[in-house]
Write a protein that holds these residues in place. Sequence first.
Motif, mmCIF file in Angstrom:
data_model
loop_
_atom_site.group_PDB
_atom_site.id
_atom_site.type_symbol
_atom_site.label_atom_id
_atom_site.label_comp_id
_atom_site.label_asym_id
_atom_site.label_seq_id
_atom_site.Cartn_x
_atom_site.Cartn_y
_atom_site.Cartn_z
ATOM 1 N N GLU A 57 22.488 0.678 36.485
ATOM 2 C CA GLU A 57 20.763 -0.127 37.305
ATOM 3 C C GLU A 57 21.176 -0.054 38.393
ATOM 4 O OE1 GLU A 57 19.914 -3.626 34.546
ATOM 5 O OE2 GLU A 57 18.857 -3.970 36.429
ATOM 6 N N LYS A 58 22.196 -0.265 38.613
ATOM 7 C CA LYS A 58 22.622 -0.893 40.395
ATOM 8 C C LYS A 58 22.939 0.568 41.302
ATOM 9 C CE LYS A 58 25.911 -2.282 43.791
ATOM 10 N NZ LYS A 58 26.018 -3.712 44.080
ATOM 11 N N ILE A 59 22.839 1.504 40.343
ATOM 12 C CA ILE A 59 22.985 3.211 41.095
ATOM 13 C C ILE A 59 21.430 3.289 41.636
ATOM 14 C CG2 ILE A 59 23.541 5.417 40.634
ATOM 15 C CD1 ILE A 59 26.414 4.672 39.747
ATOM 16 N N VAL A 60 20.233 3.599 39.960
ATOM 17 C CA VAL A 60 18.891 4.041 39.954
ATOM 18 C C VAL A 60 18.668 2.610 41.198
ATOM 19 C CG1 VAL A 60 17.098 3.373 39.193
ATOM 20 C CG2 VAL A 60 18.941 4.743 37.735
ATOM 21 N N ASP A 61 18.775 1.686 41.497
ATOM 22 C CA ASP A 61 18.538 0.680 42.508
ATOM 23 C C ASP A 61 18.455 0.472 44.019
ATOM 24 O OD1 ASP A 61 16.980 -0.657 41.218
ATOM 25 O OD2 ASP A 61 18.607 -2.354 40.862
ATOM 26 N N LEU A 62 20.063 1.596 43.986
ATOM 27 C CA LEU A 62 20.993 2.061 45.237
ATOM 28 C C LEU A 62 20.129 3.386 45.383
ATOM 29 C CD1 LEU A 62 24.114 1.538 44.706
ATOM 30 C CD2 LEU A 62 23.115 0.426 46.434
ATOM 31 N N MET A 63 19.473 4.436 44.286
ATOM 32 C CA MET A 63 19.085 5.505 44.651
ATOM 33 C C MET A 63 17.564 5.306 45.603
ATOM 34 S SD MET A 63 20.750 8.027 43.960
ATOM 35 C CE MET A 63 20.379 9.959 43.548
ATOM 36 N N GLY A 64 16.729 4.322 44.634
ATOM 37 C CA GLY A 64 15.258 3.759 44.888
ATOM 38 C C GLY A 64 15.291 3.716 46.680
ATOM 39 N N LEU A 65 16.389 1.902 46.952
ATOM 40 C CA LEU A 65 16.082 2.232 48.468
ATOM 41 C C LEU A 65 16.473 2.779 49.504
ATOM 42 C CD1 LEU A 65 16.425 -0.749 49.406
ATOM 43 C CD2 LEU A 65 19.291 -1.089 49.724
ATOM 44 N N ILE A 66 17.524 4.064 48.829
ATOM 45 C CA ILE A 66 17.615 5.290 49.979
ATOM 46 C C ILE A 66 17.004 5.983 49.929
ATOM 47 C CG2 ILE A 66 20.424 4.548 50.761
ATOM 48 C CD1 ILE A 66 19.727 7.161 48.252
ATOM 49 N N GLY A 67 15.784 5.992 49.016
ATOM 50 C CA GLY A 67 14.496 7.178 49.163
ATOM 51 C C GLY A 67 15.244 8.858 48.537
ATOM 52 N N LEU A 68 16.150 8.455 47.832
ATOM 53 C CA LEU A 68 15.783 10.065 46.888
ATOM 54 C C LEU A 68 15.369 9.341 45.268
ATOM 55 C CD1 LEU A 68 20.081 11.203 47.380
ATOM 56 C CD2 LEU A 68 17.654 11.454 48.814
ATOM 57 N N ILE A 69 14.221 9.759 44.979
ATOM 58 C CA ILE A 69 13.694 10.135 43.912
ATOM 59 C C ILE A 69 12.702 10.944 43.603
ATOM 60 C CG2 ILE A 69 13.447 7.303 43.811
ATOM 61 C CD1 ILE A 69 11.086 7.445 45.811
ATOM 62 N N PRO A 70 12.778 10.835 42.930
ATOM 63 C CA PRO A 70 12.870 10.660 41.606
ATOM 64 C C PRO A 70 14.644 10.904 41.295
ATOM 65 C CG PRO A 70 11.354 12.750 40.693
ATOM 66 C CD PRO A 70 11.372 12.393 42.208
ATOM 67 N N VAL A 71 15.176 9.268 40.873
ATOM 68 C CA VAL A 71 16.804 9.823 40.782
ATOM 69 C C VAL A 71 17.181 10.257 39.811
ATOM 70 C CG1 VAL A 71 18.486 7.419 40.087
ATOM 71 C CG2 VAL A 71 15.869 6.641 40.568
ATOM 72 N N ASP A 72 16.559 10.753 38.736
ATOM 73 C CA ASP A 72 17.488 11.816 37.434
ATOM 74 C C ASP A 72 17.349 12.880 38.594
ATOM 75 O OD1 ASP A 72 17.005 9.895 35.948
ATOM 76 O OD2 ASP A 72 15.129 9.807 34.673
ATOM 77 N N ARG A 73 16.308 13.471 38.864
ATOM 78 C CA ARG A 73 16.405 14.820 40.332
ATOM 79 C C ARG A 73 17.825 14.746 40.914
ATOM 80 N NH1 ARG A 73 11.862 16.058 43.967
ATOM 81 N NH2 ARG A 73 13.376 17.204 45.034
ATOM 82 N N PHE A 74 18.467 13.691 41.116
ATOM 83 C CA PHE A 74 19.572 14.450 42.037
ATOM 84 C C PHE A 74 20.823 13.338 41.095
ATOM 85 C CE2 PHE A 74 15.667 13.198 44.311
ATOM 86 C CZ PHE A 74 15.986 13.962 45.954
ATOM 87 N N LEU A 75 20.860 12.705 40.543
ATOM 88 C CA LEU A 75 22.107 12.129 40.139
ATOM 89 C C LEU A 75 23.165 13.198 39.450
ATOM 90 C CD1 LEU A 75 21.295 8.644 38.588
ATOM 91 C CD2 LEU A 75 22.565 9.337 40.620
ATOM 92 N N ASP A 76 22.280 14.246 38.403
ATOM 93 C CA ASP A 76 23.694 15.597 37.691
ATOM 94 C C ASP A 76 23.838 16.626 38.861
ATOM 95 O OD1 ASP A 76 24.054 13.694 35.817
ATOM 96 O OD2 ASP A 76 21.618 14.484 35.056
ATOM 97 N N LYS A 77 23.411 16.233 40.256
ATOM 98 C CA LYS A 77 23.548 17.445 41.384
ATOM 99 C C LYS A 77 25.117 17.078 42.103
ATOM 100 C CE LYS A 77 19.537 19.203 41.672
ATOM 101 N NZ LYS A 77 18.384 18.659 41.301
ATOM 102 N N PHE A 78 25.459 18.022 41.836
ATOM 103 C CA PHE A 78 26.638 18.081 43.606
ATOM 104 C C PHE A 78 26.328 18.358 44.910
ATOM 105 C CE2 PHE A 78 27.838 19.853 38.608
ATOM 106 C CZ PHE A 78 29.290 19.792 38.716
ATOM 107 N N PRO A 79 27.607 18.004 45.133
ATOM 108 C CA PRO A 79 26.588 18.044 46.740
ATOM 109 C C PRO A 79 26.188 19.002 47.318
ATOM 110 C CG PRO A 79 28.944 17.036 46.312
ATOM 111 C CD PRO A 79 28.351 17.286 45.101
ATOM 112 N N HIS A 80 26.827 20.510 47.161
ATOM 113 C CA HIS A 80 26.280 22.174 48.101
ATOM 114 C C HIS A 80 24.588 21.949 47.130
ATOM 115 C CE1 HIS A 80 27.141 23.127 44.336
ATOM 116 N NE2 HIS A 80 26.579 24.352 44.026
ATOM 117 N N GLN A 81 24.445 21.326 46.145
ATOM 118 C CA GLN A 81 22.405 21.354 45.953
ATOM 119 C C GLN A 81 21.876 20.964 46.671
ATOM 120 O OE1 GLN A 81 23.780 20.894 41.800
ATOM 121 N NE2 GLN A 81 23.178 22.498 41.086
ATOM 122 N N LEU A 82 22.382 20.025 47.557
ATOM 123 C CA LEU A 82 21.478 19.005 48.438
ATOM 124 C C LEU A 82 21.640 18.851 49.265
ATOM 125 C CD1 LEU A 82 22.598 15.487 47.359
ATOM 126 C CD2 LEU A 82 21.300 17.160 46.269
#
Length: 280
Positions: free
Chosen positions: A130-155
């Motif tokens: 839950e905290k991770i979802v909140d943090l992702m929203g706060l820093i503007g990486l949304i929709p969250v699901d699109r980013f959580l399973d990515k590896f650094p090189h994919q961003l």
Amino acid sequence: MEELMRLDDINMIFTKKIGFMSKNKTFQALKNVNLTINKGEIIAVVGESGSGKTTIGRIITGLIKPTSGELYYEGKKFTGMINKKVHNSNIQFIQQDSYAALNPVKTIYQSLYAPIKTYNKRMTKAEIDEKIVDLMGLIGLIPVDRFLDKFPHQLSGGQRQRVLMARAISLNPKIIVADEPVSMIDVSLRLSILNLMNTLNKKMGVTFIYITHDLATARFIAQEGRIVVMYKGEVVETGNIESILKNPQHNYTKALIRAVPIPDPTLNTFDDIEIEGESY
Ligand SMILES: Nc1ncnc2c1ncn2[C@@H]1O[C@H](COP(=O)(O)OP(=O)(O)OP(=O)(O)O)[C@@H](O)[C@H]1O
């Protein structure tokens, strides 16, 4: 303003071994640095390459110990690292190279999960998620699901810097030292990262130490804060950025101002920048 950290007459001397059998060579990276960091403020540390900015950042974070001088954190002597691996979670360091800072074989979710778990042993997986979802929203990486399973090189570089911001604030730090956080990302995305630091400072009261060689971004971020000008290991000038720009005292500051065009933030010069593609 309430004092959070104080650097008292800090000197840092590095010893370099020059070749086999030859004598060690010493280099003084910081000379008699005095600096008070107050709660909730933004300080931009500006200076040319080699002036000692990163060294100050590493000392504040406790990554290295000064050769002489004292550091005080909330009035008490600050000893820095608890051991080589565990840093003080109150003070976080964000480095220039976001790719190097993230483990390439871990997903964004894993990179965020591990430090939260380390510092909050009692939190359950569901609470951390839950905290991770909140943090992702706060820093503007949304929709969250699109980013959580990515590896650094994919961003993109900007997205990775946001992940580093999320990881830093996940530990509720008092101070974030951001060392050239925007110099390796696309010019069109820099403003959004600088704005994010301003937002986190206002929303969470985190003190930011923004390290840069670039007076323009320093002016942008420290509009209401302070600037510290470094030259050859010394703090040559410190104070409100607008006053220093209007009336620089040190010759190096004068040269720095002459060398770069500094957009006036009140003219909203950055607003004209079209951000193509991704909006972060
Ligand atoms: N571990 C080290 N061993 C030896 N010398 C070092 C070490 N770390 C830094 N230095 C030297 O100290 C000086 C200041 O380095 P520092 O990285 O603090 O400068 P900087 O202002 O952050 O520059 P840059 O913008 O290039 O990173 C440099 O001359 C550097 O070579």
